[in-house]
Structures are given as structure tokens and as C-alpha cells.
Write an enzyme that holds these catalytic residues in place. Structure first.
Site, short mmCIF file in Angstrom:
data_model
loop_
_atom_site.label_atom_id
_atom_site.label_comp_id
_atom_site.label_asym_id
_atom_site.label_seq_id
_atom_site.Cartn_x
_atom_site.Cartn_y
_atom_site.Cartn_z
N LYS A 191 31.47 32.26 44.91
CA LYS A 191 30.95 33.48 45.50
C LYS A 191 29.42 33.56 45.35
O LYS A 191 28.75 34.22 46.13
CB LYS A 191 31.58 34.71 44.86
CG LYS A 191 33.11 34.75 44.90
CD LYS A 191 33.65 35.15 46.25
CE LYS A 191 35.13 35.51 46.23
NZ LYS A 191 36.03 34.44 45.79
C1 PLP Z 1 37.23 34.02 46.25
C2 PLP Z 1 37.76 32.77 45.72
C3 PLP Z 1 38.61 31.95 46.46
C4 PLP Z 1 39.12 32.34 47.84
O1 PLP Z 1 38.11 32.33 48.81
P1 PLP Z 1 38.30 33.14 50.17
O2 PLP Z 1 37.00 33.04 50.87
O3 PLP Z 1 38.64 34.55 49.77
O4 PLP Z 1 39.43 32.50 50.90
C5 PLP Z 1 39.03 30.75 45.91
N1 PLP Z 1 38.64 30.39 44.66
C6 PLP Z 1 37.83 31.16 43.92
C7 PLP Z 1 37.46 30.70 42.56
C8 PLP Z 1 37.35 32.35 44.42
O5 PLP Z 1 36.53 33.09 43.68
#
Ligand code: PLP
Length: 496
Positions: A113
Site C-alpha cells: 500500500k
Molecule cells: C491490500 C493488500 C492486498 C490486496 O490488494 P488489493 O488491491 O486490495 O486487491 C494483498 N496483500 C496485502 C499485503 C495487502 O495489504
């Protein structure tokens, strides 16, 4: 033609600029903003091999953010991708066993993120300036764990902004929770809700949709925006690392320019994988996007049957950031495979709200060829961590392990030997207990903080700064509320 944005549910004639879409987050009719067209890559694929991350990001993003000047966008990129990241590469591509792992966890909060949330505050404040907005911008976010901390870290002490994060109390890892509750910054607020992530997300959506509240706050000089992955300011920066990963394979001579590759993406809200799909629309040669789910396998069922059905038990897994039953960003794909038909999309999304399900037409299903969906059980996820460690010594986190386990299934099923990048979304340090007990069940006797030290020994990877920081930081947030109290909590915070 300059790229503008329109709603997936609204009248197609109403368009906004990129900066307006970033400011609004969600369209006023409840739809998501989508670009009027996907820009093409602005240079030859081969050229990207000679660029560093920031240059790739600029060249990928500029077409999407057409109303940003070169100086504005470059300044946002400079502020975002600096030494908050612990590798100069920003996104490291590591060869392990039969795939390449694109490590997107080298930022401030050691999860992917950070790739988008370290730049979003700058895109947002630049957008505000461009549109002569003088209101204070209030970021409202629901998190299944990682978004919350990454958004808090991104927005903390950014002038002209406040950030309020809701997370499911008991639905995130101990380390994720501690990371959030220790967040510094007078403009940050963290709230645990007595409910799951989908309830937190629906609660936030309801607040965004509340016109009365909007008016009330406007008088006080506040306006809401979203840092959730529905904001195009989140989506667009993520397109960059798909192009970057490809360019590193070219640079290292692993592929020739034009060769197709696969991406395996551990998926929850469908934001990450959709960014990859946009990269393909821009001209990146991709064979398949493998959509990897955990036991909350709504997407697997959807790709198989064409029916999206969230009416099922919500399962808490060891990959909590993917414990999601409503993948918000999927709406952008639905809209596209419906031939950009607003009415069809609206009909399906209304069905999702009313019945918790919808079914796409046979014609729409044919448009899903770019994707392959599968899922990993808890046992398969744990085994993927153990097997990788035993074979190569590489320790992966639980989310990445879901992807690795699904990649194994994909290969067995299809015999496809196309070069493959597994998108690695979190550092194993963030989910140390699940990771370490996968390697050896004996570790379960140790405390969470002991496990961090053990992980350092086992993985031979030094503890990241983010982990060192939370070890001794004081808890500064302690608000917990019921799902139906979210709105009043927001009001209370804004009175401060
Ligand atoms: C948010 C997240 C995901 C999923 O990503 P999306 O864009 O919501 O599909 C997968 N792994 C981690 C560690 C995340 O923080």
C-alpha cells in the site's frame, strides 16, 4: 486527446479532470471514476529498461494525470519515492525458485500500500491547489489492516489534511494494530469498529453518501476524500510497477522486449490487479493475470462461473488484507467488460447491494480471458511458505504465499511456462507469527516480539525500520465503536 474521468454509474457526458477525480474519490452517483481512455505507453518498451523507478513512474502516470504539469507530477513523485523506502530500486525484483518476486514492501509500513499511499497525499494537496480548494481535506478510510497504517503514515502532519481510519477490531494482526495505534500526528485518528472489514467499508461509503453531513461539514470548512483503493490517485501510481517489473526483466536479459509475461497477484479489493490490467491496456505485453484469493474465494467463483456472490461466511485467515467479500475495484472491470455500459453496470451493482450477488452475461464473460482465478486454502498457504524456505531459504509473507500457492496450481493445470512475476505485497515481518509457525509449529510458543528476532535469524534479512520503530512506541489511539456509531465518531473528531 486528454484523458478525463467519468463515473461507472453516471451519465457518460459528465466528465471531470484527473485532479477533480482525485479530490472527489468517489463519484457523486456512487460510481467509481474511470479514465475516458487508457493512454498508451509514451515511449518504446526498451526505453524503460534504462530508467530508474521514478522515471518509469513519471512516464506511466503522466498520461493518466493529464491536467498535472510536468513540474507538479515530478515533484509529487520526488516527495513520495525517497528514502522512506529502504531500497534504491523502490520495488525490488528477486528471482526465487521458478518465478520472480516483485517486492513491493520496501516502504514506510512494509506493505505494498506504501507504493500508492506515499504519493497520494501529494497528488491530493496538488489537486486541491489546482482547483482552488481551501477546505481542509478529511480522509476517511476503512482498512483490513495495511491501508490504514500506510494512509496514516502518508498523511500524518500533511498541512490541510486530517485522516480518520476505521479498522475491524480483532480482524487485523497484532503488529498491524500496534502500527496504527502508535501513529503520531495531530491530524490522525484511528478507530476500531465492532464488526468486520466489509462493515467498516460499507460504513465509510454511507458517510460519503450522506448529503446532509456533507453540507454540515462544508459550513465548518471540511470536505471528505478517500484514500481507499477506489481513488484513482491510488490506482494510477500502481500501474507503474508493472511496467517497472517488466523493464527489469528486459534489463537483466531474462526476456526480450515484446515477450509476454504473467503476473500473479494476491487479491482482495481488486485494486492491485486492476492496475496491472491497465498496464496491459497501455501496451505492456502480458499473457495472464493470475488472480489469487484466500479462502474468501468470491473472485475465484466469479471467474469460474460468471456469478459474483458475497452471500457466504466471512472467513478470518492468516492473510487478513485479503479477507474481503466485496471487491470494490472489480466494478471498474465489470463496467469495461459491459462495453462501458453505465446502465448494465448500474443494474449489476444495484443487485449486489440488494441481493448480495449478480451474474454477468455470456458476452461479458468472454471478455475475461486476460484473467485466471484460483485460491489457496490456509493449509496450502502455510505449505507454500514452508516449501519455499526449505528449498531456497526465501521467506515470504502469507499474502505472497497465497499467490505462490495459486501459481503452483496454475502451472499444474495449464502447463504454461511463460516467465512469471509474483507480486509480493508484504514483508514477512508484518505477519511474523503465521510465517514462523508455517516454517515450524514450535514457534507458536514464542511471543510476537520474540518471533521478530527469530525471523531475523531464520531469513537472514535484517529487521526493517518499521518494525524497530513500533517495538517501543506508545499507544496513542484507543477509540472503539459500534458499526452504527461511525458517523458520530467522525463528527466528534472534527469538533476537536
Ligand atoms: C491490500 C493488500 C492486498 C490486496 O490488494 P488489493 O488491491 O486490495 O486487491 C494483498 N496483500 C496485502 C499485503 C495487502 O495489504
Amino acid at each position: 486527446m486528454q484523458v478525463l474521468y467519468k463515473s461507472t454509474r453516471g451519465n457518460g457526458k459528465e466528465t471531470v479532470t484527473a485532479s477533480e477525480a482525485i479530490l472527489k474519490g468517489l463519484a457523486s452517483d456512487g460510481g467509481l471514476f474511470v479514465p475516458t481512455e487508457i493512454p498508451k505507453l509514451p515511449c518504446d518498451l526498451a526505453d524503460f529498461a534504462n530508467m530508474e523507478y521514478k522515471e518509469v513512474a513519471y512516464n506511466v502516470m503522466k498520461g493518466f494525470l493529464a491536467d498535472f504539469s510536468e513540474e507538479e507530477l515530478k515533484s509529487c513523485i520526488e516527495k513520495a519515492y525517497d528514502d522512506k523506502f529502504d531500497t534504491k530500486e523502490i520495488a525490488a525484483l528477486v528471482k526465487n525458485d521458478d518465478a520472480y518476486f516483485l517486492e513491493l514492501f520496501h516502504g514506510a509500513t512494509i506493505a505494498f500500500k506504501d507504493m500508492a499511499l506515499s504519493i497520494l497525499p501529494h497528488l491530493l494537496t496538488t489537486s486541491a491547489k489546482k482547483n482552488n480548494v481551501t477546505n481542509e481535506i478529511v480522509i476517511l478510510t476503512a482498512t483490513s489492516g495495511d491501508t490504514g497504517k500506510a494512509a496514516l503514515a502518508g498523511f500524518a502532519d500533511v498541512p490541510g489534511t486530517k485522516i480518520i481510519v476505521f479498522y475491524p477490531k480483532g480482524g487485523v494482526s497484532l503488529i498491524q494494530e500496534k502500527q496504527m495505534l502508535t501513529q503520531k500526528g495531530d491530524n490522525t485518528f484511528v478507530v476500531g469498529i465492532k464488526g468486520n472489514f466489509d462493515q467498516a467499508q460499507s460504513g465509510v461509503k454511507a458517510i460519503f453518501g450522506n448529503k446532509e453531513l456533507e453540507k454540515e461539514l462544508l459550513v465548518k470548512g471540511f470536505q471528505f476524500s478517500s484514500a481507499n483503493s477506489i481513488n484513482i490517485g491510488r490506482l494510477v501510481p500502481q500501474v507503474a510497477y508493472y511496467v517497472y517489473a517488466y523493464s527489469r526483466l528486459v534489463k537483466r536479459g531474462e526476456i526480450k522486449c515484446g515477450d509476454k509475461i504473467n503476473f500473479v497477484v494476491p487479491t482482495g479489493n481488486f485494486g492491485n490487479i486492476l492496475a496491472g490490467f491497465y498496464a496491459k491496456q497501455m501496451g505492456l505485453p502480458v499473457n495472464k493475470f493470475v488472480c489469487a484469493s484466500n479462502e474468501n474465494k468470491v473472485l475465484y467463483d466469479f471467474f469460474k462461473s460468471g456469478k459474483y456472490d458475497k452471500n457466504r461466511e466471512f472467513i478470518l485467515t492468516t492473510s487478513p488484507s485479503m479477507d474481503i467479500l466485496i471487491s470494490s475495484n472489480l466494478e471498474r472491470l465489470i463496467y469495461r467488460i459491459a462495453g462501458n455500459d453505465v446502465n448494465k453496470n448500474k443494474e449489476l451493482m444495484e443487485n449486489l447491494i440488494k441481493e448480495g450477488e449478480y451474474e454477468i452475461t455470456a458476452d461479458m464473460k468472454k471478455e475475461l480471458d486476460d484473467f485466471y482465478g484460483n485460491y489457496a486454502s490456509e493449509e496450502e498457504t502455510s505449505k507454500a511458505i514452508k516449501d519455499s524456505f526449505a528449498k531456497t531459504g526465501y521467506v515470504m509473507d502469507t499474502h505472497t504465499a497465497v499467490a505462490a500457492a495459486v501459481y503452483k496450481k496454475y502451472k499444474e493445470e495449464t502447463k504454461d511456462d511463460t516467465k512469471t512475476v509474483i507480486v509480493s505485497t508484504a514483508s514477512p515481518y508484518k505477519f511474523a507469527r503465521a510465517v514462523m509457525t508455517s516454517i515450524n509449529a514450535q514457534y507458536d510458543k514464542k511471543s510476537d516480539f520474540e518471533l521478530l528476532d527469530e525471523l531475523e535469524i531464520v531469513s537472514k534479512v535484517k529487521q526493517p525500520r518499521a518494525i524497530e520503530e513500533i517495538q517501543n512506541a506508545p499507544i496513542v489511539h484507543d477509540t472503539v465503536c459500534e458499526v452504527n456509531e461511525m458517523e458520530s465518531v467522525v463528527k466528534k473528531f472534527l469538533e476537536k
